[in-house]
Design a protein around this motif. Structure first.
Motif, PDB file in Angstrom:
ATOM      1  N   GLY A  98       0.912  -1.364   0.017  1.00 54.26           N
ATOM      2  CA  GLY A  98      -0.045   0.075  -0.265  1.00 54.26           C
ATOM      3  C   GLY A  98       0.815   1.154  -0.068  1.00 54.26           C
ATOM      4  N   TYR A  99       2.109   1.215  -0.420  1.00 58.36           N
ATOM      5  CA  TYR A  99       2.979   2.087  -0.542  1.00 58.36           C
ATOM      6  C   TYR A  99       2.984   2.841  -1.785  1.00 58.36           C
ATOM      7  N   ARG A 100       3.345   4.280  -2.070  1.00 58.65           N
ATOM      8  CA  ARG A 100       3.892   4.655  -3.173  1.00 58.65           C
ATOM      9  C   ARG A 100       5.174   4.837  -2.970  1.00 58.65           C
ATOM     10  N   CYS A 101       6.086   4.778  -3.930  1.00 58.54           N
ATOM     11  CA  CYS A 101       7.698   4.727  -3.991  1.00 58.54           C
ATOM     12  C   CYS A 101       8.038   5.697  -5.091  1.00 58.54           C
ATOM     13  N   LEU A 102       8.801   6.586  -4.970  1.00 60.01           N
ATOM     14  CA  LEU A 102       9.657   7.222  -5.988  1.00 60.01           C
ATOM     15  C   LEU A 102      11.091   6.940  -5.872  1.00 60.01           C
ATOM     16  N   ILE A 103      11.657   6.590  -6.905  1.00 60.74           N
ATOM     17  CA  ILE A 103      13.211   6.387  -7.022  1.00 60.74           C
ATOM     18  C   ILE A 103      13.802   7.186  -7.599  1.00 60.74           C
ATOM     19  N   ILE A 104      14.816   8.027  -7.241  1.00 58.50           N
ATOM     20  CA  ILE A 104      15.743   8.879  -7.641  1.00 58.50           C
ATOM     21  C   ILE A 104      17.024   8.314  -7.872  1.00 58.50           C
ATOM     22  N   THR A 105      17.370   8.228  -9.061  1.00 64.11           N
ATOM     23  CA  THR A 105      19.115   7.881  -9.272  1.00 64.11           C
ATOM     24  C   THR A 105      19.976   8.974  -8.992  1.00 64.11           C
ATOM     25  N   GLY A 106      21.226   8.423  -8.765  1.00 66.17           N
ATOM     26  CA  GLY A 106      22.267   9.524  -8.518  1.00 66.17           C
ATOM     27  C   GLY A 106      22.195  10.417  -9.759  1.00 66.17           C
ATOM     28  N   ASN A 107      22.262  10.228 -10.680  1.00 64.71           N
ATOM     29  CA  ASN A 107      22.359  11.198 -11.951  1.00 64.71           C
ATOM     30  C   ASN A 107      20.984  12.005 -11.882  1.00 64.71           C
ATOM     31  N   GLU A 108      19.944  11.646 -11.523  1.00 68.49           N
ATOM     32  CA  GLU A 108      18.698  12.553 -11.355  1.00 68.49           C
ATOM     33  C   GLU A 108      18.875  13.500 -10.216  1.00 68.49           C
ATOM     34  N   ALA A 109      19.726  13.017  -8.959  1.00 64.31           N
ATOM     35  CA  ALA A 109      19.618  13.757  -7.959  1.00 64.31           C
ATOM     36  C   ALA A 109      20.520  14.924  -8.113  1.00 64.31           C
ATOM     37  N   ARG A 110      21.539  14.771  -9.218  1.00 63.23           N
ATOM     38  CA  ARG A 110      22.422  15.864  -9.500  1.00 63.23           C
ATOM     39  C   ARG A 110      21.875  16.904 -10.502  1.00 63.23           C
ATOM     40  N   ARG A 111      20.652  16.692 -11.052  1.00 68.69           N
ATOM     41  CA  ARG A 111      19.788  17.512 -12.166  1.00 68.69           C
ATOM     42  C   ARG A 111      19.194  18.570 -11.242  1.00 68.69           C
ATOM     43  N   LYS A 112      19.219  19.786 -11.968  1.00 74.22           N
ATOM     44  CA  LYS A 112      18.568  20.692 -11.276  1.00 74.22           C
ATOM     45  C   LYS A 112      17.090  20.703 -11.261  1.00 74.22           C
ATOM     46  N   ASP A 113      16.433  20.039 -11.869  1.00 72.38           N
ATOM     47  CA  ASP A 113      14.893  19.839 -12.066  1.00 72.38           C
ATOM     48  C   ASP A 113      14.440  18.602 -11.206  1.00 72.38           C
ATOM     49  N   VAL A 114      15.405  18.075 -10.145  1.00 72.36           N
ATOM     50  CA  VAL A 114      15.151  17.152  -9.346  1.00 72.36           C
ATOM     51  C   VAL A 114      13.769  17.283  -8.180  1.00 72.36           C
ATOM     52  N   GLY A 115      14.016  18.668  -7.763  1.00 72.44           N
ATOM     53  CA  GLY A 115      12.788  19.250  -6.895  1.00 72.44           C
ATOM     54  C   GLY A 115      11.664  19.173  -7.680  1.00 72.44           C
ATOM     55  N   ALA A 116      11.587  19.524  -8.824  1.00 76.29           N
ATOM     56  CA  ALA A 116      10.256  19.479  -9.579  1.00 76.29           C
ATOM     57  C   ALA A 116       9.626  18.289  -9.768  1.00 76.29           C
ATOM     58  N   LYS A 117      10.800  17.031  -9.993  1.00 73.28           N
ATOM     59  CA  LYS A 117      10.297  15.696 -10.018  1.00 73.28           C
ATOM     60  C   LYS A 117       9.652  15.326  -8.635  1.00 73.28           C
ATOM     61  N   ILE A 118      10.325  15.840  -7.553  1.00 73.29           N
ATOM     62  CA  ILE A 118       9.806  15.396  -6.266  1.00 73.29           C
ATOM     63  C   ILE A 118       8.427  15.773  -5.996  1.00 73.29           C
ATOM     64  N   ALA A 119       8.358  17.286  -6.078  1.00 77.40           N
ATOM     65  CA  ALA A 119       6.954  17.718  -5.939  1.00 77.40           C
ATOM     66  C   ALA A 119       5.947  17.454  -6.861  1.00 77.40           C
TER      67      ALA A 119
END
Length: 124
Positions: A98-119
């Motif tokens: 019953g959980y939703r999960c977002l996986i962020i890769t190391g490469n994605e974490a370094r991108r400037k738009d990662v905050g938008a992906k999380i939001a």
């Protein structure tokens, strides 16, 4: 890793004691992501929160949304440490309980738009 060692890592109490003994703290990438998270998302990768999947395996996610069944995992080395198949399997395991999960890769974490992906994930 031998069977005995692998079995210990399945016990969340043992893992918490181990993490406490080595003073588990966020790594640089986790710290960067934590700074981008809203206040209701907290870092739990220090062993403060565990889930048990239907297959009996325990998992300590990196981030947890307070009051919701939502977690965020950081996969530091997609293709090196983790595969896309592992990522899909992990998301499936979370969904089974019953959980939703977002996986962020190391490469994605370094991108400037990662905050938008999380939001976008947190506010579907």
């Amino acid at each position: 890793m031998n069977k005995h060692s692998a079995k210990r890592w399945e016990d969340p109490k043992w893992v918490r004691r181990y993490q406490k003994s080595v003073k588990a703290t966020p790594n640089k990438t986790e710290s960067k992501l934590a700074a981008l998270m809203p206040p209701n998302v907290r870092f739990v990768g220090d062993g403060t929160f565990y889930l048990r999947f239907k297959n009996g395996r325990f998992k300590n996610p990196d981030f947890k949304v307070t009051g919701k069944k939502v977690v965020i995992e950081l996969f530091g080395g997609m293709g090196w440490f983790h595969s896309e198949e592992e990522a899909h399997e992990l998301v499936r395991l979370y969904e089974e309980i019953g959980y939703r999960c977002l996986i962020i890769t190391g490469n994605e974490a370094r991108r400037k738009d990662v905050g938008a992906k999380i939001a976008a994930f947190l506010n579907p």
